[in-house]
Design a protein around this motif. Structure first.
Motif, PDB file in Angstrom:
ATOM      1  N   ALA A  41     -37.293 -58.050 -32.590  1.00 10.62           N
ATOM      2  CA  ALA A  41     -38.536 -58.210 -31.834  1.00 10.62           C
ATOM      3  C   ALA A  41     -38.899 -56.966 -31.016  1.00 10.62           C
ATOM      4  N   ILE A  42     -37.964 -55.996 -30.932  1.00 14.11           N
ATOM      5  CA  ILE A  42     -38.242 -54.771 -30.168  1.00 14.11           C
ATOM      6  C   ILE A  42     -39.189 -53.892 -30.974  1.00 14.11           C
ATOM      7  N   LYS A  43     -40.219 -53.422 -30.330  1.00 12.08           N
ATOM      8  CA  LYS A  43     -41.173 -52.525 -30.990  1.00 12.08           C
ATOM      9  C   LYS A  43     -40.507 -51.162 -31.186  1.00 12.08           C
ATOM     10  N   PRO A  44     -40.694 -50.552 -32.356  1.00 10.35           N
ATOM     11  CA  PRO A  44     -40.073 -49.238 -32.612  1.00 10.35           C
ATOM     12  C   PRO A  44     -40.375 -48.203 -31.532  1.00 10.35           C
ATOM     13  N   GLU A  45     -41.566 -48.263 -30.965  1.00  9.38           N
ATOM     14  CA  GLU A  45     -41.917 -47.280 -29.933  1.00  9.38           C
ATOM     15  C   GLU A  45     -41.162 -47.502 -28.624  1.00  9.38           C
ATOM     16  N   ASP A  46     -40.519 -48.669 -28.478  1.00  6.79           N
ATOM     17  CA  ASP A  46     -39.751 -48.935 -27.261  1.00  6.79           C
ATOM     18  C   ASP A  46     -38.311 -48.418 -27.344  1.00  6.79           C
ATOM     19  N   TYR A  47     -37.829 -48.104 -28.543  1.00  2.00           N
ATOM     20  CA  TYR A  47     -36.448 -47.642 -28.670  1.00  2.00           C
ATOM     21  C   TYR A  47     -36.138 -46.369 -27.884  1.00  2.00           C
ATOM     22  N   PRO A  48     -37.008 -45.358 -27.880  1.00  2.00           N
ATOM     23  CA  PRO A  48     -36.684 -44.159 -27.090  1.00  2.00           C
ATOM     24  C   PRO A  48     -36.436 -44.461 -25.620  1.00  2.00           C
ATOM     25  N   CYS A  49     -37.015 -45.525 -25.111  1.00  2.00           N
ATOM     26  CA  CYS A  49     -36.799 -45.920 -23.724  1.00  2.00           C
ATOM     27  C   CYS A  49     -35.314 -46.141 -23.436  1.00  2.00           C
ATOM     28  N   PHE A  50     -34.576 -46.666 -24.400  1.00  2.00           N
ATOM     29  CA  PHE A  50     -33.159 -46.943 -24.185  1.00  2.00           C
ATOM     30  C   PHE A  50     -32.362 -45.663 -23.926  1.00  2.00           C
ATOM     31  N   CYS A  51     -32.847 -44.529 -24.418  1.00  2.00           N
ATOM     32  CA  CYS A  51     -32.142 -43.258 -24.222  1.00  2.00           C
ATOM     33  C   CYS A  51     -32.061 -42.866 -22.756  1.00  2.00           C
ATOM     34  N   GLN A  52     -33.013 -43.302 -21.955  1.00  2.00           N
ATOM     35  CA  GLN A  52     -32.969 -42.951 -20.529  1.00  2.00           C
ATOM     36  C   GLN A  52     -31.776 -43.593 -19.824  1.00  2.00           C
ATOM     37  N   TYR A  53     -31.166 -44.571 -20.463  1.00  2.00           N
ATOM     38  CA  TYR A  53     -30.014 -45.249 -19.882  1.00  2.00           C
ATOM     39  C   TYR A  53     -28.688 -44.663 -20.347  1.00  2.00           C
ATOM     40  N   LYS A  54     -28.749 -43.616 -21.155  1.00  2.88           N
ATOM     41  CA  LYS A  54     -27.543 -43.048 -21.772  1.00  2.88           C
ATOM     42  C   LYS A  54     -26.428 -42.763 -20.775  1.00  2.88           C
ATOM     43  N   ASP A  55     -26.758 -42.187 -19.647  1.00  2.00           N
ATOM     44  CA  ASP A  55     -25.744 -41.834 -18.653  1.00  2.00           C
ATOM     45  C   ASP A  55     -25.776 -42.760 -17.439  1.00  2.00           C
ATOM     46  N   ASN A  56     -26.382 -43.906 -17.583  1.00  4.35           N
ATOM     47  CA  ASN A  56     -26.505 -44.845 -16.471  1.00  4.35           C
ATOM     48  C   ASN A  56     -25.149 -45.476 -16.161  1.00  4.35           C
ATOM     49  N   PRO A  57     -24.651 -45.309 -14.946  1.00  6.41           N
ATOM     50  CA  PRO A  57     -23.338 -45.863 -14.607  1.00  6.41           C
ATOM     51  C   PRO A  57     -23.300 -47.391 -14.653  1.00  6.41           C
ATOM     52  N   ILE A  58     -24.440 -48.037 -14.522  1.00 10.32           N
ATOM     53  CA  ILE A  58     -24.463 -49.497 -14.573  1.00 10.32           C
ATOM     54  C   ILE A  58     -24.077 -49.984 -15.968  1.00 10.32           C
ATOM     55  N   LEU A  59     -24.564 -49.308 -16.996  1.00  9.25           N
ATOM     56  CA  LEU A  59     -24.188 -49.703 -18.351  1.00  9.25           C
ATOM     57  C   LEU A  59     -22.697 -49.530 -18.571  1.00  9.25           C
ATOM     58  N   LYS A  60     -22.138 -48.509 -17.951  1.00  7.54           N
ATOM     59  CA  LYS A  60     -20.692 -48.292 -18.071  1.00  7.54           C
ATOM     60  C   LYS A  60     -19.915 -49.432 -17.410  1.00  7.54           C
ATOM     61  N   VAL A  61     -20.475 -49.996 -16.340  1.00  2.00           N
ATOM     62  CA  VAL A  61     -19.837 -51.137 -15.682  1.00  2.00           C
ATOM     63  C   VAL A  61     -19.723 -52.301 -16.671  1.00  2.00           C
ATOM     64  N   PHE A  62     -20.751 -52.481 -17.488  1.00  5.60           N
ATOM     65  CA  PHE A  62     -20.750 -53.536 -18.491  1.00  5.60           C
ATOM     66  C   PHE A  62     -20.037 -53.119 -19.775  1.00  5.60           C
ATOM     67  N   GLY A  63     -19.600 -51.860 -19.855  1.00  6.11           N
ATOM     68  CA  GLY A  63     -18.896 -51.371 -21.042  1.00  6.11           C
ATOM     69  C   GLY A  63     -19.809 -51.058 -22.208  1.00  6.11           C
TER      70      GLY A  63
END
Length: 105
Positions: free
Chosen positions: A61-83
């Protein structure tokens, strides 16, 4: 020593606030509700599990144009908390049989 304690406390408070914002059921990440993204959590952590049908429905259901948005989270420490491994995030669509989706940042 006191300045270090205050800095540590401030970082901890900001981290906790960030986690609570991400975990908030009403929050979105890249136009996708966090509750929906949580269905894919086992597929984006090490060792990754195969994505479930529910996860694939979310990813589909994710629009292809929304995928680049996920790259901004690449170094996000919160995602690392969730592994979360951002490289695994971009492998899930392929595992779900989706085409035309970016494969990396």
């Amino acid at each position: 020593m006191m300045a270090r304690t205050i800095t540590t406390a401030a970082v901890l408070m900001v981290s906790m606030l960030s986690v609570s914002m991400i975990v908030n059921a009403n929050a979105d990440i890249c136009n996708v509700p966090v509750d929906d993204l949580m269905k894919c959590l086992p597929a984006v952590r090490h060792p990754p599990e195969p994505p479930t049908p529910g996860c694939c429905a979310v990813i589909g259901a994710i629009k292809p144009e929304d995928y680049p948005c996920f790259c901004q989270y690449k170094d996000n420490p919160i995602l690392k908390v969730f592994g979360v491994d951002i490289d695994l995030v971009f492998k899930v669509p392929v595992k779900c049989g989706l085409k035309g989706v970016p494969s990396h940042c």
